[in-house]
Motif scaffolding. Sequence first.
Motif, mmCIF file in Angstrom:
data_model
loop_
_atom_site.group_PDB
_atom_site.id
_atom_site.type_symbol
_atom_site.label_atom_id
_atom_site.label_comp_id
_atom_site.label_asym_id
_atom_site.label_seq_id
_atom_site.Cartn_x
_atom_site.Cartn_y
_atom_site.Cartn_z
ATOM 1 N N UNK A 71 5.727 -0.856 5.374
ATOM 2 C CA UNK A 71 6.713 -1.861 5.753
ATOM 3 C C UNK A 71 6.138 -3.266 5.854
ATOM 4 N N UNK A 72 4.832 -3.398 5.834
ATOM 5 C CA UNK A 72 4.227 -4.736 5.836
ATOM 6 C C UNK A 72 3.295 -4.861 4.639
ATOM 7 N N UNK A 73 3.069 -6.097 4.239
ATOM 8 C CA UNK A 73 2.103 -6.355 3.180
ATOM 9 C C UNK A 73 0.713 -6.379 3.788
ATOM 10 N N UNK A 74 -0.236 -5.831 3.083
ATOM 11 C CA UNK A 74 -1.604 -5.944 3.545
ATOM 12 C C UNK A 74 -2.155 -7.326 3.253
ATOM 13 N N UNK A 75 -3.348 -7.594 3.757
ATOM 14 C CA UNK A 75 -4.020 -8.858 3.458
ATOM 15 C C UNK A 75 -5.356 -8.528 2.805
ATOM 16 N N UNK A 76 -6.077 -9.564 2.422
ATOM 17 C CA UNK A 76 -7.382 -9.336 1.804
ATOM 18 C C UNK A 76 -8.303 -8.579 2.761
ATOM 19 N N UNK A 77 -8.267 -8.948 4.038
ATOM 20 C CA UNK A 77 -9.177 -8.336 5.002
ATOM 21 C C UNK A 77 -8.641 -7.045 5.590
ATOM 22 N N UNK A 78 -7.323 -6.903 5.590
ATOM 23 C CA UNK A 78 -6.721 -5.732 6.217
ATOM 24 C C UNK A 78 -5.689 -5.107 5.284
ATOM 25 N N UNK A 79 -6.160 -4.437 4.225
ATOM 26 C CA UNK A 79 -5.222 -3.783 3.314
ATOM 27 C C UNK A 79 -4.400 -2.723 4.033
ATOM 28 N N UNK A 80 -3.198 -2.501 3.538
ATOM 29 C CA UNK A 80 -2.282 -1.502 4.099
ATOM 30 C C UNK A 80 -1.959 -0.495 2.995
ATOM 31 N N UNK A 81 -2.002 0.795 3.310
ATOM 32 C CA UNK A 81 -1.737 1.851 2.319
ATOM 33 C C UNK A 81 -0.710 2.829 2.860
ATOM 34 N N UNK A 82 -0.044 3.547 1.948
ATOM 35 C CA UNK A 82 0.830 4.621 2.410
ATOM 36 C C UNK A 82 -0.006 5.682 3.125
ATOM 37 N N UNK A 83 0.569 6.317 4.129
ATOM 38 C CA UNK A 83 -0.200 7.292 4.917
ATOM 39 C C UNK A 83 -0.047 8.683 4.314
ATOM 40 N N UNK A 84 -0.700 8.872 3.198
ATOM 41 C CA UNK A 84 -0.688 10.167 2.521
ATOM 42 C C UNK A 84 -1.508 11.186 3.282
ATOM 43 N N UNK A 85 -1.087 12.432 3.238
ATOM 44 C CA UNK A 85 -1.848 13.486 3.881
ATOM 45 C C UNK A 85 -0.917 14.546 4.413
ATOM 46 N N UNK A 86 -1.452 15.401 5.264
ATOM 47 C CA UNK A 86 -0.665 16.516 5.798
ATOM 48 C C UNK A 86 -0.968 16.684 7.283
ATOM 49 N N UNK A 87 0.062 16.954 8.087
ATOM 50 C CA UNK A 87 -0.124 17.290 9.505
ATOM 51 C C UNK A 87 0.554 18.628 9.767
ATOM 52 N N UNK A 88 -0.241 19.612 10.146
ATOM 53 C CA UNK A 88 0.322 20.929 10.414
ATOM 54 C C UNK A 88 0.104 21.339 11.870
ATOM 55 N N UNK A 89 0.969 22.235 12.321
ATOM 56 C CA UNK A 89 0.871 22.799 13.671
ATOM 57 C C UNK A 89 0.582 24.288 13.516
#
Lengths: 325, 325
Positions: A71-89
């Motif tokens: 939902x936000x743009x990253x910056x040169x110093x603080x890139x932002x990425x989609x939070x890919x992965x898995x959370x299981x219980x």
Amino acid sequence: MSELRWHPFLEEWVVTATHRQDRTYHPADEHCPLCPTVPGGPMTEAPFQDYDLIVFENRFPALQLDPAEPGVLGTALSPVCPSEGVCEVVCYSSRHDATLASLPLLQTRKLVRVWRDRTLSLGALDEVAYVFVFENRGKEVGVTLSHPHGQIYGFPFVPSVPSRTLAAEDDHWKRTGRSLLDDWLEEETAAETRIVARHSEFVTVCPVFARYPYESWIVPTGPWTSLADLGPEGLDSLAEAVHSISQAYERLFDAPLPLMMALHQAPTDGVARPWTRLRVEFLPLRRTREKLKYLAGVESAAGNFLTDTLPEECAVRLRSALASR
Amino acid sequence: MSELRWHPFLEEWVVTATHRQDRTYHPADEHCPLCPTVPGGPMTEAPFQDYDLIVFENRFPALQLDPAEPGVLGTALSPVCPSEGVCEVVCYSSRHDATLASLPLLQTRKLVRVWRDRTLSLGALDEVAYVFVFENRGKEVGVTLSHPHGQIYGFPFVPSVPSRTLAAEDDHWKRTGRSLLDDWLEEETAAETRIVARHSEFVTVCPVFARYPYESWIVPTGPWTSLADLGPEGLDSLAEAVHSISQAYERLFDAPLPLMMALHQAPTDGVARPWTRLRVEFLPLRRTREKLKYLAGVESAAGNFLTDTLPEECAVRLRSALASR
């Protein structure tokens, strides 16, 4: 909304997951979402009348295989990425009031096999670089569901703590050609005082450098880097070690012992790291029966632990808790 | 018994201090050891009928200038050292029920001067490599004395968190010839959304990579690496920033806000680091009025933060809390 934001001062990812703000929070026992579904009642996470041990995706996942765009743009110093992965219980049992310690050893044998299975399955995904198996136990650790359960995160990166540990192990191997954990276990074996229990293929130790009160590590006597390396005997030995130290912790104080259990193992990014070792850390948060251990300014903001319990003494008390069964 | 033990897997010192197990623990208000001594009553840490602002050595210090010899032998992998250093307590006021926010700005002006004075005095000691100024606020952070006070540790080493930050800053400087904090502040200034307040020589920001709910950093607009670099105007500006964000935190929820305040600055080991910057971090532990933030398995054992509050939204709420005065 969930995304990864880079912390350039600590060089680690921060996972924002705003939908988790509304997650189920200390429901009454009769509304436990991890109990089996009662016929005619509302559907829980377990749509069966009973179950043995189940694994399912977290309903409020911090990481997802198909995450939304940030939902936000990253910056040169603080890139932002989609939070890919898995959370299981992982629910250890259908019994709401069970604990890892109170379950039969057979159930723990099944549990470590589930851990291994999930490590292999999640580790095979392109999106996953590290499989982290853990349990938060007790409301003092922030647990919002009291039903006995653990969690498995498939991280898209190697998390900060294992990453630092791997760097130290790599460095030791480059200097000595040996595994840091093997060398350390040799020292602890020679000293003897901090060994809590020996099992056929694992040893439980209160490390000389313990940070938490009654902290213990279950470490292998063989060159196993992850659950994937373990055969049936190794898995049974690990289950026995987990079962027995869990019982010792239940007996230690006449009060529930809040703790974190964390399984560290080799990343699943395909890079060979023959010098790392699988280990299970138990990190309790109670320093006496009445007093909790808090991670305050020195621990959290400066990053160094103050501990008022000596691992030498903790090992003695854990050994006697084990012997009192 | 107090000593430093080396953690070879995390490459950081663990401070054992067993005498701290018996430290004063939530005394009744009338037995507060930080209140002025009542004539005829038992002597407190403040042997005066009243005081303005006092600093004294912690009665249960984790670090001491003349520490005992360690009680265990170190090993090759985990050396053990005497825990040299200094632990001081700063009482902000003789008023038991005051807080940093409720005190007049003049008192905060005095306080930052005390911080600077102690930084110079402790930093000049051979035993001290890093002066860490901090406050734990609220029983949820583990505070055992409710009287308004902070602490100052003169560490014999650069602690783990500042050490990692300094490495990142050093690396950035080597690559770009610039200060990481200056560059990051430029990005935040351009984005504007996360700026909470501007003062003459400091800016308060909720960093884009915030880990804690409502986390804010007070950072300088000039090239100041430590309190030692600040003149009277800089100190007054810092005091204003600390005072004003403390008030915003008090107004944010209608409930006390447990938090850690931590001042990071250049080490005092004599090495020049013109590229580092002084900063004050506020790390709150409440994510809503009712819910605390816990550092559980993912944060503590894996080392990466999950956060369900966005710094963009936190900055809006902190700005409106500031405006509501």
